[in-house]
Design a protein around this motif. Sequence first.
Motif, PDB file in Angstrom:
ATOM      1  N   GLY A 192       0.810  -1.214   0.000  1.00  0.00           N
ATOM      2  CA  GLY A 192       0.000   0.000   0.000  1.00  0.00           C
ATOM      3  C   GLY A 192       0.839   1.257   0.000  1.00  0.00           C
ATOM      4  O   GLY A 192       0.543   2.222  -0.725  1.00  0.00           O
ATOM      5  N   THR A 193       1.913   1.268   0.811  1.00  0.00           N
ATOM      6  CA  THR A 193       2.771   2.456   0.891  1.00  0.00           C
ATOM      7  C   THR A 193       3.483   2.717  -0.436  1.00  0.00           C
ATOM      8  O   THR A 193       3.509   3.846  -0.931  1.00  0.00           O
ATOM      9  CB  THR A 193       3.816   2.289   2.014  1.00  0.00           C
ATOM     10  OG1 THR A 193       3.138   2.087   3.253  1.00  0.00           O
ATOM     11  CG2 THR A 193       4.704   3.516   2.108  1.00  0.00           C
ATOM     12  N   VAL A 194       4.073   1.668  -1.002  1.00  0.00           N
ATOM     13  CA  VAL A 194       4.783   1.822  -2.279  1.00  0.00           C
ATOM     14  C   VAL A 194       3.826   2.251  -3.385  1.00  0.00           C
ATOM     15  O   VAL A 194       4.135   3.122  -4.197  1.00  0.00           O
ATOM     16  CB  VAL A 194       5.509   0.511  -2.651  1.00  0.00           C
ATOM     17  CG1 VAL A 194       6.081   0.598  -4.071  1.00  0.00           C
ATOM     18  CG2 VAL A 194       6.623   0.218  -1.658  1.00  0.00           C
ATOM     19  N   LYS A 195       2.650   1.661  -3.409  1.00  0.00           N
ATOM     20  CA  LYS A 195       1.647   2.021  -4.425  1.00  0.00           C
ATOM     21  C   LYS A 195       1.282   3.504  -4.307  1.00  0.00           C
ATOM     22  O   LYS A 195       1.236   4.225  -5.315  1.00  0.00           O
ATOM     23  CB  LYS A 195       0.392   1.161  -4.260  1.00  0.00           C
ATOM     24  CG  LYS A 195      -0.690   1.406  -5.302  1.00  0.00           C
ATOM     25  CD  LYS A 195      -1.857   0.435  -5.082  1.00  0.00           C
ATOM     26  CE  LYS A 195      -2.865   0.492  -6.227  1.00  0.00           C
ATOM     27  NZ  LYS A 195      -3.557   1.789  -6.287  1.00  0.00           N
ATOM     28  N   GLU A 196       1.049   3.968  -3.099  1.00  0.00           N
ATOM     29  CA  GLU A 196       0.653   5.364  -2.888  1.00  0.00           C
ATOM     30  C   GLU A 196       1.773   6.317  -3.318  1.00  0.00           C
ATOM     31  O   GLU A 196       1.530   7.335  -3.982  1.00  0.00           O
ATOM     32  CB  GLU A 196       0.319   5.574  -1.413  1.00  0.00           C
ATOM     33  CG  GLU A 196      -0.185   6.971  -1.087  1.00  0.00           C
ATOM     34  CD  GLU A 196      -0.574   7.111   0.370  1.00  0.00           C
ATOM     35  OE1 GLU A 196      -0.657   8.254   0.842  1.00  0.00           O
ATOM     36  OE2 GLU A 196      -0.777   6.069   1.042  1.00  0.00           O
TER      37      GLU A 196
END
Length: 459
Positions: free
Chosen positions: A17-21
Amino acid sequence: MASAQVLVVDDEPDIRGTVKEILEDEGYSVIVAENAAAAREARRQQRPDVILLDIWMPDLDGISLLREWSERGGLPCPVIMMSGHGTIETAIEATRLGAYDFIEKPISLAKLLLTIERALEAQRLKRENEDLRQQVSVPLEPVGSSKAMQALRAQLDRLAQHDTWVLIQGEPGTGKEALARYLHEKSARHDGPFVTVAPGAISREHAAQALFGAEDTNGVQYGLIEQANGGVLFLEEVADLDPELQLRLSSVLERRSLLRTGGREAVPLNLRVIAASAQDLEALAKAGKFREELYYQLKVVPISVPPLRERPEDIPELLRFFADFFPNRDKLPYRHFPVGVQNRLRNYPWPGNIRELRNLVQRLLILGQAGDVELIEVEQALGNAVAPKTPREIDSGIDMNLPLREAREQFERAYLLRQLQEAGGSVGKLAKVVGMERTHLYRKLRDLGVDVRTSGKEE
């Protein structure tokens, strides 16, 4: 050009989720997968531009998945490995299998973005180098100051501001692919791929797979059309496509998506199509020899390339260009084309157009001495181009006053030309006749200035 697509494969939801954001904030299109099975499915659905792959996952580790992709058709794009407790041995193995780089967890935002940016740039440069090796030796920008060429350049410059599809028509040798590349480089898609499809060079039994790709239980093969996503698909001599492929291509272009051979789901396409033909596609369509719907799909904006004989005022400029080009590229001696020679060539009909002129200049630079090109050399070269010599004429055409090395080169060129004509232009047959390995033969023909395309068709 569409934003680059990144596939993030990691079993930790917080990291995904963090990398995607972060990546989406930077303008990337992001797909996430929690394990190897989901990664396979994501890769099957659409070809990514970069893959971020975690090493330690519960079902199948990242190294094993990397090995699987590497052994089943090669890696589709740069793969960046991620690990919180990797070893030197793991990094070495990942590199051996083709991974682009290795990032340690916790991930540094700055390093992540920089590594992705470098991976995309490396992929772009690799693609450009491959394109350059495939290009013929013609100028990217159309050369010539004639009214016809000024109008053509202006038309291409206008079209570069739009994403419309283009059909380029002109005689063989007029430089249609070079014009397509010029249009691509001037357009907003210039950072995307330029993929050439030459139907005549693809075997019938493998044509569908080469064009549309394939998928099965062993993995995915991305076809040429899908490889052009985000850039330009150049259809060279589109009339050579067989009727079945014309029908399938028409359906792909109409839907802006394709179904791979053996595939289950359509893959969306975002590309520009530039087609080219030396044949009258409209006449072929009316005669039922080319699919009418495909003709109209391709002919959104038609471009007509004038043959060289209709713009003789451009010949001196073309001569100067190639007289500079070959000394710079091949270290050949520079030679000057006097006005008398230029006038003779202005009055030649040039049935092979720019390709023939390019080959003529290369031949004169290879066989002649430094200094001015003489008219007798030109006459002999033009005669060779239109009337193949007999064996007796070839023997008597060697200048016995030349040093041994140069006389040998004259003989080798005449000998290979004669044998190539006897072989019907087939380099494969020529290699068997002269007893040379095919790669070495190609190099020898290139060094001697022999263009197989003007001597018949290659195998």
